[in-house]
Design an enzyme around this catalytic site. Structure first.
Site, short mmCIF file in Angstrom:
data_model
loop_
_atom_site.label_atom_id
_atom_site.label_comp_id
_atom_site.label_asym_id
_atom_site.label_seq_id
_atom_site.Cartn_x
_atom_site.Cartn_y
_atom_site.Cartn_z
N HIS A 132 0.91 -1.25 0.04
CA HIS A 132 0.19 0.07 0.02
C HIS A 132 0.99 1.31 0.11
O HIS A 132 0.34 2.39 0.15
CB HIS A 132 -0.87 0.18 1.19
N1 UDP Z 1 -3.49 -6.25 8.62
C1 UDP Z 1 -4.50 -6.82 8.76
N2 UDP Z 1 -5.33 -7.15 7.56
C2 UDP Z 1 -4.81 -7.24 6.36
C3 UDP Z 1 -3.57 -6.47 6.24
C4 UDP Z 1 -2.97 -6.07 7.16
O1 UDP Z 1 -5.37 -7.08 9.91
O2 UDP Z 1 -5.53 -7.49 5.46
C5 UDP Z 1 -2.54 -5.78 9.77
C6 UDP Z 1 -1.30 -6.44 9.96
O3 UDP Z 1 -1.15 -7.58 10.66
C7 UDP Z 1 -0.52 -5.17 10.80
C8 UDP Z 1 -1.27 -4.12 10.36
O4 UDP Z 1 -2.56 -4.44 9.79
O5 UDP Z 1 -0.93 -5.52 12.37
C9 UDP Z 1 -0.44 -3.36 9.18
O6 UDP Z 1 -1.22 -2.30 8.79
P1 UDP Z 1 -0.54 -1.69 7.55
O7 UDP Z 1 0.24 -2.59 6.67
O8 UDP Z 1 -1.85 -1.19 6.71
O9 UDP Z 1 0.22 -0.54 8.02
P2 UDP Z 1 1.71 -0.05 8.25
O10 UDP Z 1 2.37 -1.09 9.34
O11 UDP Z 1 2.51 -0.32 6.97
O12 UDP Z 1 1.78 1.25 8.76
#
Ligand code: UDP
Length: 364
Positions: A207
């Protein structure tokens, strides 16, 4: 009664604040812990499911800001949050992570003379083209309590001249949620529900704007998935973030996704972590998933040029592939051919970070 407001806005924030809320509940005779949801992520699959699964109460305040440009979203959060603080006058505001809600609410609080605690302070990608990097740096500068997840964060804050009396190495609240919900994660039937079994599939999530906002990059990224699935002989489960889904549609790229790449909507926390735990390899550009794979000992290939979480590469199971998608595909294929590294769990990623944070805040 002390009043503390925690701010959540986007998916990873819910996962980080849930254990903090649980830890405060043990002190609910002396602290009123309230949750303000800014509404950056607002739908069923990116927000509501996490409140339900992580057993969080309905937010006390919902700002409903929705999307928009960085400036307009940040500004709307600030205006709405100022009203909340005017009415509630808490003694402390807690902000997790690195999203626009994080910087917006810390800025409002500090200018009203309300103390700020940053959960997940000190992480640095050293890439200022990432909006998250700007949010992290500015939040750290105005925070009164900086709670750090890994040693690199301590070094980064010291190098930036942040007074070390404000900085606390407390561990990783995202891992607190993972540890707490492990029995439910192990009981999930998600792997079988998708017709998969342990170790016979790859999990992908993407993303970051640098990967998915440009049609050329997004095309090469989807081709990368096809290049892992075919030669690797594995199916790829691809829960598609709304931003990525919208861009696949906008750029007309749906047709280049082969049948062995299974595109699904974003998944709830429990099922998603079950799918992470049982994957042969995870290919991602997420921040949090680099940490979860390291904790679970599952190989991870990170499709980014840098990581603000270097411990996952140095100690954990993460490979930093860069955004050379061919290199990322060959790294994933190497892992599938037996080239995973055996990682270990970073210091203080033990499920008790939120307890340490609450102890420090209440002891103050
Ligand atoms: N996650 C989830 N479902 C999904 C994709 C990600 O529950 O389909 C969880 C993942 O396990 C983690 C969090 O969302 O705990 C990560 O979020 P994201 O990748 O959107 O954000 P980032 O960490 O890159 O800021």
């Amino acid at each position: 009664m002390r009043k503390i407001i925690s701010v959540v806005g986007a998916r990873p924030n819910f996962i980080k604040i849930a254990p903090v809320h649980k830890a405060f509940q043990k002190h609910n005779d002396s602290v009123e812990h309230m949750i303000c949801h800014t509404g950056q992520h607002f739908d069923e699959k990116m927000s509501k499911v996490f409140f339900d699964e992580l057993e969080m109460p309905r937010p006390d305040f919902y700002l409903g800001v929705g999307g928009g440009s960085h400036a307009s979203q940040t500004a709307r959060i600030m205006m709405a949050f100022e009203e909340v603080l005017e009415a509630e006058r808490p003694g402390l505001v807690i902000v997790p992570g690195d999203v626009n809600s994080t910087i917006a609410c810390s800025l409002v609080a500090v200018k009203m003379g309300i103390r700020v605690a940053h959960v997940e302070a000190g992480l640095r990608s050293f890439d200022r083209s990432m909006p998250e990097e700007i949010n992290r740096m500015l939040t750290d500068v105005v925070s009164d309590f900086l709670f750090v997840t890994e040693k690199s964060g301590m070094e980064n804050l010291a190098a930036e001249g942040i007074d070390d009396s404000k900085v606390f190495f407390t561990g990783n609240v995202m891992i607190d949620s993972l540890v707490f919900y492990m029995p439910k994660i192990d009981a999930s039937t998600a792997v079988a529900d998708f017709g998969l079994s342990r170790g016979d599939y790859v999990l992908g999530t993407f993303h970051r704007p640098s990967n998915v906002d440009d049609s050329g990059s997004l095309r090469r990224l989807l081709e990368m998935l096809a290049g892992i699935a075919g030669p690797g002989g594995k199916r790829i489960l691809f829960p598609v973030h709304p931003r990525t889904r919208a861009n696949i549609e906008r750029f007309g790229l749906g047709g280049i996704v082969p049948d062995d790449v299974i595109m699904v909507d974003p998944l709830g926390y429990i099922d998603f972590l079950s799918l992470v735990k049982n994957a042969a390899v995870v290919v991602t550009d997420s921040g949090g998933i680099q940490e979860e794979t390291t904790f679970l000992g599952v190989p991870c290939v990170t499709v980014r040029n840098n990581t603000e979480r270097p411990v996952t590469v140095e100690v954990g199971t993460n490979f930093l592939a860069g955004t050379d998608f061919e290199r990322a595909a060959s790294l994933a294929l190497e892992v599938l051919a037996g080239g995973a590294k055996k990682g270990s769990v970073p210091e203080l990623w033990d499920g008790r970070a939120a307890e340490r944070i609450v102890e420090i805040l209440l002891g103050d």
